[in-house]
Each structure stands twice: as C-alpha cells, then as structure tokens.
Design a protein around this motif. Structure first.
Motif: not given
Length: 333
Positions: A123, A125, A286, A316
């Motif tokens: 991930n 982010d 996503r 994301r």
C-alpha cells in the motif's frame, strides 16, 4: 507446493511475450515435435523418463521466452502462459475465461481452525504516510505500516461482533462462498443479504448494481476461497450493470501486470478490481480518476486547499502479492 505454483514462481520474472516474438520459438518447438528439427529423439523410455522430458520441455520453453523478448523491466510478469490466452474484449469474455480455468482446479482442504491467513499487501499511500511521521509520533501511535499481516482463520470474537456489517472472518467468508448458488442472479441476491446496504440513517442506500458490486468485492478480498466458488463469483460479476474490463493489462503498485475489472464509483472516479492473469486470483484494487476535475477547500475558494485531479491519477491502490495458509502467526510461506 503444487506444480502450478512451482511453475509460476519459476517463470515469475519472465516478461510478457507478443506473438511475433514467440513465433520463432513456437516453430522450433512444433518442428521438433513433428520430427523435422535438427535432432530426432532416437531413444524410447518408460513413462517416468517421458514425464521428466515433458517437465524439462516446459522449463526450457519458459526460459526461451525470457530470452527472446525484452527483459529491460525485471518486474514484468508473463501472463496467460499457464491459464491460456487472455481475452479482454468484454467482462463476460475475461471473467468467463477465468471461471473456466478455476472450475478445472482441485480445491485444497479447508484450513483448520487453528491456522492463520498470511497476506502481503503493498500500500504505497500508507507506506509514504508512515515514513513521513517523525520518530516521536511513531512511538506514540498505535498504528504502524507493514505489508505483512496475519489473521486467524477461526476468530470467534470477530464472528460475534455485529458492529461492522461488511466484515466477515476468513472462515465465514470461505463458507459463504462455498454455499453460493450457481445462478448469477440468485448469487447476487444472496450476497446483497450477506452484506446489506444502508437504510438512509446508517449510511446511504445503494442502487442494486452498486450494492452487488460492493458485496462481490468485499468477498473477493477474503482468502482463501474455493476455486469453484470463485468461478461462480466471477461469472456473476460479469452480469452486474456498469462493470467493464480494461482491454489491456495494467501495472499495479508493485509493477506487476494484472487484469483490471472496473466500475464507476461516482462521476469522477472508478473502482478497479485487480486479477492475476496467470491463476486468476484476487490481486488487489485501485481507485482511479476517470474525469479531470477540481476539488476546492471548505470555502469553495481557489486557495491552498484547491486540488486538481487528472484523468488516470491513482488515488488509492493496494497490491496483494502473497496469500497463504500458515500454521502460526508470524510464519511466512
């Protein structure tokens, strides 16, 4: 380790071949089989030697593919060489091909109650946010980023917690999936009951297709799911209104090439469910900007809070690179 996994790991770094690049190798292989190659097999052997020869031939073919195409990107994977040629012309074609493949797979035994589910999910982010925190804040927070996680297969406390209507334990999800009906319409109706929508007071009420897609994606995130059940899920997903498939493989957060099954989330963004093109397992998700737009601050002014999102921006993303059943928390396959 089963043969499919071993073959896949053996050729994990092989890039995606195109038909032109494969043509010389294909001709050489077919010529050899037909007896027209430079060498002719003169020696007959029993079935054990023949089987060994078949394994060597498959391995050699995989290595040959690696040599005849561009290997400049070591992260590339080589899809469709195990599962068959991909068809990304429509959701029905792509997901139907996936279902056909999964229906031929032997189901492993259901995990034991004392086993754990290991997941590795990248991930970017969350990783970035964690790296940007100061050491002092890191020590104070209860949260930390790691791509590795372990969840118990049998979690009685979580099963009895009804506060989150979307959450199901790994065991609950496995058994829900195993009992889903064959008919796509009946399957979607069942999942809408399992993962209910809001009633206006406890969350927005979803349209039927939106609700169906969300329920499917929630279940898809669970591991493991029986292959036959996953096949039924994919066939049902292809019937949901608004579902599409990107007509080419896309790159996920780790650089792998994956299938993207899409559906609009709102007028500006879409949700993408990522599927491994070799074994058709769930590979992540996503959220992508589908229309260039601006987002303003609280006072709707053109100030520092104004942001411009361009079409194609990834808001994301999560890439699942490993999933396995293990005997203890902290154990890796």
């Amino acid at each position: 380790m089963d043969e499919m996994t071993r073959l896949r790991e053996l050729r994990a770094d092989a890039p995606v071949p195109d038909r032109a690049a494969l043509a010389p190798g294909r001709k050489r292989l077919t010529d050899t089989i037909a007896g027209r190659g430079r060498r002719t097999l003169r020696q007959r052997a029993d079935w054990r030697i023949a089987s060994l020869g078949a394994v060597v031939a498959i391995t050699a073919a995989a290595l040959f593919v690696t040599q005849v195409v561009d290997t400049s990107d070591p992260r590339q994977s080589g899809p469709a060489t195990v599962a068959g040629d991909l068809d990304l012309s429509s959701p029905a074609a792509a997901l139907g091909r996936a279902a056909d493949f999964l229906e031929r797979q032997e189901a492993p035994p259901e995990p034991r109650a004392d086993q754990w589910i290991y997941l590795r999910e990248e991930n970017p982010d969350q990783e970035k946010q964690w790296k940007e925190l100061s050491a002092e804040i890191r020590e104070q927070t209860q949260w930390s980023y790691s791509p590795d996680s372990w969840i118990p297969y049998d979690d009685k406390a979580a099963e009895n917690d009804e506060s989150d209507t979307d959450y199901r334990t790994a065991r609950e999800s496995y058994r829900i999936a195993a009992e889903l009906p064959e008919d796509p319409k009946a399957l979607l109706a069942e999942l809408r009951k399992v993962f209910p929508t809001g009633n206006g007071s406890n969350g927005p009420r979803e349209a039927e297709d939106e609700h169906s897609f969300r329920a499917l994606t929630v279940l898809l995130e669970s591991y493991p799911l029986p292959p036959a059940a996953l096949a039924r899920i994919y066939r049902a997903m292809a019937t949901v209104g608004g579902v599409g498939v990107t007509d080419h493989l896309i790159r996920d957060a780790t650089g792998r090439q994956v299938i993207a099954v899409t559906r609009a989330y709102d007028r500006n963004t879409r949700r993408e469910i990522l599927i491994d093109p070799v074994d058709y397992s769930y590979a992540g998700e996503r959220e992508v900007v589908s229309r260039t737009h601006e987002v303003f601050g609280p006072d709707d002014s053109d100030g520092p809070d104004r942001m411009v999102y361009k079409r194609g921006d990834v808001l994301r993303e999560v890439a699942r690179t490993k999933a396995a059943v293990v005997d203890a928390k902290g154990q890796k396959p």
